[in-house]
Design an enzyme around this catalytic site. Structure first.
Site, PDB file in Angstrom:
ATOM      1  N   SER A 265      36.582  39.964  42.734  1.00  0.00           N
ATOM      2  CA  SER A 265      37.979  39.729  41.853  1.00  0.00           C
ATOM      3  C   SER A 265      37.916  40.837  40.812  1.00  0.00           C
ATOM      4  O   SER A 265      37.035  40.742  39.210  1.00  0.00           O
ATOM      5  CB  SER A 265      38.205  38.082  40.621  1.00  0.00           C
ATOM      6  OG  SER A 265      37.695  37.693  40.090  1.00  0.00           O
ATOM      7  N   ASP A 266      38.898  40.797  39.620  1.00  0.00           N
ATOM      8  CA  ASP A 266      38.742  41.393  38.786  1.00  0.00           C
ATOM      9  C   ASP A 266      38.388  40.139  37.534  1.00  0.00           C
ATOM     10  O   ASP A 266      39.552  39.131  38.066  1.00  0.00           O
ATOM     11  CB  ASP A 266      40.046  42.801  37.802  1.00  0.00           C
ATOM     12  CG  ASP A 266      39.694  43.484  36.533  1.00  0.00           C
ATOM     13  OD1 ASP A 266      40.461  43.980  36.755  1.00  0.00           O
ATOM     14  OD2 ASP A 266      38.466  42.941  36.166  1.00  0.00           O
ATOM     15  N   TRP A 267      38.520  40.187  35.969  1.00  0.00           N
ATOM     16  CA  TRP A 267      38.966  39.032  35.131  1.00  0.00           C
ATOM     17  C   TRP A 267      40.102  38.284  35.413  1.00  0.00           C
ATOM     18  O   TRP A 267      40.583  39.365  34.444  1.00  0.00           O
ATOM     19  CB  TRP A 267      37.465  39.074  34.370  1.00  0.00           C
ATOM     20  CG  TRP A 267      35.735  38.988  34.590  1.00  0.00           C
ATOM     21  CD1 TRP A 267      35.405  38.768  33.401  1.00  0.00           C
ATOM     22  CD2 TRP A 267      35.450  39.902  35.365  1.00  0.00           C
ATOM     23  NE1 TRP A 267      33.787  38.605  34.338  1.00  0.00           N
ATOM     24  CE2 TRP A 267      33.933  39.299  35.270  1.00  0.00           C
ATOM     25  CE3 TRP A 267      35.102  40.659  36.546  1.00  0.00           C
ATOM     26  CZ2 TRP A 267      32.962  39.869  36.254  1.00  0.00           C
ATOM     27  CZ3 TRP A 267      34.480  40.858  36.870  1.00  0.00           C
ATOM     28  CH2 TRP A 267      33.417  40.699  36.980  1.00  0.00           C
TER      29      TRP A 267
END
Ligand code: GLC
Length: 742
Positions: A265-267
């Protein structure tokens, strides 16, 4: 018992035991075993809790391994242009190490501007070695999102407006990073073409535009580059967040493309346990639990793929089918990287890496104008040079968001010019004051940029000093501060900030030998273009900026960069702003953004609407000149499974060696669905000595003629007339040859 017999017995027993031991060396630890067998063996030894622990962060940039089995943690690091400094366990702030300074390589727009896959391979090798030396499992890059709007704050981080160019550069980059045993994590999948509302915008786009424009670079990275990781993007598509999006991750990435790596996932991009479990997320990072600040227990247990998932499995809400698939992927990543058994250790801040940064920068700098052949400047004549502009002195390797770096060194344009032309011959005037911030996440540059003089005083000083020099080199542009090429923000306009245009105009009144060096990662307008004899697009080019810029201005390097995206004359000339939707107001609830310009992105829009850009896609000058022969084709009919070869002679008609980027575009002269006027389907950077001619060949098959038929849900090339177009840019057409697809 005679000693020798006893010895024999003991030896036999030990040998047996050793053999027994070797026989018991677990398969997952045996680097000679096939990875899939090691994965199966490791999985069979793990508890449910251990499998779940693999799937989410344990700190800002790491996720758990399996301590009990000696399987190491997964360590991620930004970014696409250099290896980020170590941060505190649970903070963005730097940890204060003294061994984590790095080389800053040029931004990826500069790499794209080289139009040279060899530079992409050199880039990936170099940055991969730095990541390996810093013991990173995953490099969070490259970013390959298409430059749909020049206002996108992360344009500088990405590559180009064309899917073919992005595809041809991302593959060698990924391959050569991964040859170091470090995973590339290609991002942001998908449709993250803006920063404003990046977590709340729901992108609406046709299947054709998705498949023809926005997915190809990711498809190439996975199916040709063999990427081991993909990062989901923050935005939504079909009302589902892309970090757990069924269509993108399950149907397309893992289904059609058979991606066997890890979706990270992106952060903060994960928002749901249910969707993360069922829609293809494998590794959750940065969820906004604020690290350990929430509640007494370690808040990483609050992650969507942590306790909630474990409880769901135990309650029977979730089977272990998805769990095992996710755990397999993370184990596969670990066996491909830290446990691959390869005897490589990388390197950091080596001479080779600085040389690579300088070479890539030198090949990516684009000469946009050179009237009177004012460039290159002959240093032997010891010309008096005034350098003007904050970008001549401001460190650019810091700031801009997650690509910010703590570099071992960064040579400024001013110092590079002083080194090359002699400090006694080079003077400096600030010209304007832009962003005087000198720190990011606790990294201090040590520069003192504060200057309290008024704009008028600064302008007067520059004008005064410009009166008695031979050349004025104005180093302006933007600076990766908010709204000026920076993650999390978008630009408000195409104009240069901080009163630069006025300073340029005032200087031109007293000295016409002005060279504008544009340090920026996205297109800008240039109202003074008619009066300025020379313009260099110098990008954000990292640690060796000063050397690379001086190399080109002094003629040590003959510029060969070509623009990776069009410079529009005005914002309304961009499809995304003419007919497409672009939301420029913050919205916390989901807001639709419809890409109504559809497949007409970049030069595709300009060609169709017959709009002249300020500078064209693929444009760039050289210190020499080139001429083209008439293109030829080996046959005028291509069969569906056949190919044609287009040839063209290119000659260096100037006095010095140089490189030309020969571009092949294809036009479908009659199609049942609307298509762009032409599309890039080949390019070759060819080095030529003075007077030398080379024949450049392009062999294409029907894939170069195809479009995505979104009613039939497949790519097809329709029989009929096509044209192979040879260009030195999207608007500088050198010749065409017709052919027929049977
Ligand atoms: C950021 C960026 C992503 C980066 C990650 C970790 O928000 O979107 O590109 O790799 O978070 O810093």
């Amino acid at each position: 018992m005679k000693p020798h017999l006893l010895t024999l017995l003991v030896t036999a027993a030990l040998t047996g035991a050793t053999a027994q031991m070797r026989a018991q060396t677990p398969i997952y630890l045996d680097v000679n075993q096939p990875i899939e067998k090691r994965v199966d063996d490791a999985l069979s030894r793990m508890t449910t809790e251990e499998k779940v622990a693999l799937l989410h962060a344990q700190s800002k940039f790491s996720s758990a391994g399996v301590k009990r089995l000696g399987i190491p943690e997964v360590w991620c690091s930004d970014g696409p242009m250099g290896i980020r400094d170590e941060v505190k366990w649970d903070e963005w702030e730097q940890a204060g190490w003294t061994s984590d300074s790095c080389v800053a390589f040029p931004s990826l727009t500069c790499l794209a501007a080289t139009w040279n896959p060899d530079m992409a391979a050199l880039y990936g090798k170099s940055i991969g070695e730095e990541a390996l030396y810093r013991r990173k499992t995953v490099l969070l890059g490259p970013g390959v999102n298409i430059c749909r709007t020049p206002l996108n704050g992360r344009t500088f981080e990405y590559m180009s407006e064309d899917p073919f160019l992005n595809s041809k550069l991302v593959v060698p980059y990924v391959k050569s990073v991964q040859q170091n045993g470090v995973a590339a994590c290609v991002k942001h999948f998908a449709l993250n073409n803006f920063e404003i509302n990046r977590s709340s915008a729901n992108v609406i786009v046709s299947d054709r535009a998705l498949r023809e424009i926005y997915l190809p670079a990711f498809h190439a990275a996975v199916t040709e580059g063999g990427a081991w990781a993909i990062m989901g993007s923050y935005n939504l598509y079909q009302k589902q967040h892309c970090c757990h999006n069924k269509t993108l991750l399950c149907d397309i990435l893992k289904g059609e493309w058979k991606f066997d790596g890890v979706v990270i996932s992106d952060w903060g991009g994960c928002h749901s346990t249910d969707e993360a479990v069922h829609n293809g997320l494998d590794l959750e990072f940065g969820t906004w639990t604020g690290g350990t600040t929430w509640g007494r227990s370690n808040s990483y247990e609050n992650y969507f793929l942590a306790r909630p998932y474990l409880e769901g499995i135990k309650s029977g809400k979730y089977t272990t089918a998805e769990l095992d698939d996710k755990a397999r992927r993370v184990l596969r990543l670990i066996f491909r990287t830290t446990m691959s058994g390869q005897a490589k250790w990388g390197s950091l801040c080596s001479d080779e890496h600085y040389a690579a940064a300088r070479q890539i920068a030198g090949e990516g700098i684009v000469l946009l104008k050179n009237d009177r052949s004012i460039l290159p400047i002959d240093a032997s004549k010891k010309p008096k040079i005034l350098v003007v502009g904050e970008n001549a002195i401001k460190m650019m390797t810091i700031g801009g968001g997650s690509t910010s770096l703590k570099v071992q060194r960064e040579l400024s344009p001013l110092d590079g010019l002083k080194n090359r032309f002699g400090a006694d011959n080079v003077t400096y005037a600030r010209g304007y004051v832009g962003d005087t911030v000198t720190s990011f996440d606790g990294i201090e540059t040590g520069q003192k940029l504060a200057d309290h003089r008024s704009a008028q005083e600064l302008t007067d000083e520059a004008v005064q000093m410009a009166k008695n020099v031979d050349f004025v080199i104005f180093v302006g542009g933007m600076n990766k501060s908010g709204g000026q090429d920076c993650e999390g923000t978008d630009r408000k306009s195409l104009e240069l900030p901080y009163n630069q245009n006025n300073v340029v105009s005032e200087i031109l009144k007293v000295n016409q030998n002005l060279i504008f060096v544009n340090i920026a990662g996205s297109p800008v307008t240039m109202p003074w273009l008619g009066q300025v004899p020379a313009v260099l697009q110098a990008w954000y080019i990292g640690s060796e900026a000063g050397n690379a810029i001086a190399d080109v201005l002094a003629g040590d390097v003959n510029p060969s960069g070509r623009l990776p995206f069009s410079f529009p004359a005005k914002l309304e000339d961009v499809g995304a702003h003419a007919v497409g939707e672009y939301v420029n107001k913050p919205s916390f609830k989901v807001v639709d953004v419809e890409y109504k310009e559809d497949i007409l992105v970049g030069y595709r829009w300009l060609d169709t609407k017959k709009i002249k850009p300020l500078f064209a896609f693929g444009y760039g000058l050289s210190y020499t000149t080139f001429s083209y022969g008439k293109p030829s084709i080996d046959k005028t009919t291509m069969t569906a499974d056949g190919s044609v070869t287009v040839k063209v002679d290119v000659t260096n008609t100037g006095k010095r060696a140089g490189a030309e980027v020969v571009q092949l575009y294809i036009a479908d002269l009659k199609s049942s669905l609307p298509r762009p006027v032409k599309e890039l389907k080949g390019f070759k950077k060819v080095q030529l000595n003075p007077g030398e001619t080379k024949t450049v060949e392009f062999t294409i098959d029907s894939s170069a003629l195809s479009f995505y038929n979104d009613t039939k849900k497949l790519w097809e090339a329709e029989p009929g007339a096509f044209e192979a177009i040879i260009g030195a840019s999207a608007t500088d057409i050198k010749g065409k040859v017709k052919f027929e697809l049977k």
